[in-house]
Design an enzyme around this catalytic site. Sequence first.
Site, PDB file in Angstrom:
ATOM      1  N   THR A 111       0.698  -1.146   0.228  1.00 40.47           N
ATOM      2  CA  THR A 111      -0.144  -0.138  -0.149  1.00 40.47           C
ATOM      3  C   THR A 111       0.900   1.269   0.086  1.00 40.47           C
ATOM      4  O   THR A 111       1.707   1.255   0.615  1.00 40.47           O
ATOM      5  CB  THR A 111      -0.890  -0.022   1.120  1.00 40.47           C
ATOM      6  OG1 THR A 111      -1.847  -0.913   1.171  1.00 40.47           O
ATOM      7  CG2 THR A 111      -1.423   1.488   1.596  1.00 40.47           C
ATOM      8  N   ARG A 122     -14.888  -6.448   0.391  1.00 45.11           N
ATOM      9  CA  ARG A 122     -14.402  -5.903   1.616  1.00 45.11           C
ATOM     10  C   ARG A 122     -13.763  -4.449   1.623  1.00 45.11           C
ATOM     11  O   ARG A 122     -12.939  -4.079   0.501  1.00 45.11           O
ATOM     12  CB  ARG A 122     -13.378  -6.923   1.788  1.00 45.11           C
ATOM     13  CG  ARG A 122     -12.347  -6.618   3.243  1.00 45.11           C
ATOM     14  CD  ARG A 122     -11.121  -5.665   2.758  1.00 45.11           C
ATOM     15  NE  ARG A 122     -10.119  -5.539   3.913  1.00 45.11           N
ATOM     16  CZ  ARG A 122      -8.991  -4.887   4.055  1.00 45.11           C
ATOM     17  NH1 ARG A 122      -8.688  -4.363   2.933  1.00 45.11           N
ATOM     18  NH2 ARG A 122      -8.350  -4.877   5.043  1.00 45.11           N
ATOM     19  N   VAL A 123     -13.773  -3.839   2.401  1.00 45.83           N
ATOM     20  CA  VAL A 123     -13.355  -2.142   2.370  1.00 45.83           C
ATOM     21  C   VAL A 123     -12.481  -2.344   3.540  1.00 45.83           C
ATOM     22  O   VAL A 123     -12.872  -2.630   4.517  1.00 45.83           O
ATOM     23  CB  VAL A 123     -14.510  -1.301   2.596  1.00 45.83           C
ATOM     24  CG1 VAL A 123     -14.147   0.045   2.614  1.00 45.83           C
ATOM     25  CG2 VAL A 123     -15.557  -1.367   1.482  1.00 45.83           C
ATOM     26  N   GLY A 124     -11.148  -1.608   3.196  1.00 46.60           N
ATOM     27  CA  GLY A 124     -10.331  -1.756   4.394  1.00 46.60           C
ATOM     28  C   GLY A 124     -10.267  -0.209   4.869  1.00 46.60           C
ATOM     29  O   GLY A 124     -11.101   0.657   4.852  1.00 46.60           O
ATOM     30  N   ASP A 125      -9.058   0.261   5.802  1.00 44.66           N
ATOM     31  CA  ASP A 125      -9.171   1.179   6.330  1.00 44.66           C
ATOM     32  C   ASP A 125      -8.812   2.400   5.202  1.00 44.66           C
ATOM     33  O   ASP A 125      -9.026   3.786   5.770  1.00 44.66           O
ATOM     34  CB  ASP A 125      -8.081   1.218   7.441  1.00 44.66           C
ATOM     35  CG  ASP A 125      -6.614   0.954   6.873  1.00 44.66           C
ATOM     36  OD1 ASP A 125      -6.621   0.160   5.701  1.00 44.66           O
ATOM     37  OD2 ASP A 125      -5.490   1.508   7.218  1.00 44.66           O
ATOM     38  N   GLY A 174      -1.179  -1.366   6.860  1.00 36.13           N
ATOM     39  CA  GLY A 174      -1.199  -2.627   7.694  1.00 36.13           C
ATOM     40  C   GLY A 174      -2.647  -3.208   7.596  1.00 36.13           C
ATOM     41  O   GLY A 174      -3.255  -3.085   6.870  1.00 36.13           O
ATOM     42  N   THR A 175      -2.737  -4.000   8.839  1.00 37.08           N
ATOM     43  CA  THR A 175      -4.037  -4.843   8.742  1.00 37.08           C
ATOM     44  C   THR A 175      -5.295  -3.831   8.996  1.00 37.08           C
ATOM     45  O   THR A 175      -5.509  -3.214  10.095  1.00 37.08           O
ATOM     46  CB  THR A 175      -3.961  -5.719   9.960  1.00 37.08           C
ATOM     47  OG1 THR A 175      -2.674  -6.117  10.278  1.00 37.08           O
ATOM     48  CG2 THR A 175      -4.878  -7.028   9.806  1.00 37.08           C
ATOM     49  N   GLY A 176      -5.879  -3.576   7.893  1.00 35.19           N
ATOM     50  CA  GLY A 176      -7.012  -2.492   7.590  1.00 35.19           C
ATOM     51  C   GLY A 176      -7.901  -2.457   8.933  1.00 35.19           C
ATOM     52  O   GLY A 176      -8.444  -1.757   9.403  1.00 35.19           O
TER      53      GLY A 176
END
Length: 312
Positions: free
Chosen positions: A179, A207-210, A230-232
Amino acid sequence: MQDNWTLAIHGGAGTIRRDDLTPETEAATRAALEAALQAGGAILAAGGSAEEAVVAAAMSLEDCPLFNAGHGATFTAAGSIEMDAALMTSPSQAGAAQAGAVTGVTRIRNPILAAQAVMRATPHVLLAGAAADAFAAAQGLAMEPPAYFETEHRRAQLIAAQAAQTVSLDHDLPAKMGTIGAVARDRHGALAAATSTGGMTNKRAGRVGDTPILGAGTWADGHVAVSCTGTGEAFMRCVAAHEIAALMRLAGKSLEEATSEVALLRVPEAGGRGGLIAVDAMGRVALPFGTEGMYRGWWRAGEAPHTAIHAE
Ligand code: ASP
């Protein structure tokens, strides 16, 4: 006027082992980070805005297949590519902060330009899916067929993640690129943050992340501009980027204290890991990460540009 513009960028955080990084890959990655710093820094040095600078730096990283955004984005479990991006700026003298984002886009060459178009050309903040792709096309942005975004090493990562039945941070997989994001303070004191991603390898379709969620993966106000990687899901659960702004504004913490607390305590407590880049109103920069490495770079007026991968 004292020229104190600042630019910082990241190309993702994860398990970047020194032994796994060949000299060739390290050189190519540092060259790509350097090119992105030059793209954004040239704008800031010429008196351009933080917004223009973070967009230019983000585009440069989106166009590079080494990073998980635009060309070279990661695959979903369904074998498709669904990208997210967000842009936010500090409030203008006229009033409100400005923001735009897109999620689940599949055909926009530079998703960060679509986020900027949402910000500038609509009364909205976040557009999703096929309608966001259609909006970008109608705005005249460059569109690409799916094959443009897909690269062989990302497909290999999907196969590896599916074999291991995991949803993976890009840098935890055999090819460790991730990212991207940029934050800047311009010579007039405005702040801006941009983040763009393909998300996590083998994520569920839809899926929607941060990244496109303001306050989670991307934030800018009058105090600080933040871009996370990172891990969203963990960044969303602790509203990581906005938490930094809150710690500074309400608890009087310094940029250094607030960013370390969030990256090293709040995100792990929320069940994930990663890093972030941030710049404050004075042009100070912080780049903490709780992973083995984070591809990153920073450049301040009057200094030489720097790039780094591991802790220094
Ligand atoms: N934060 C991104 C996401 O969860 C992934 C990354 O930073 O590599 O979508």
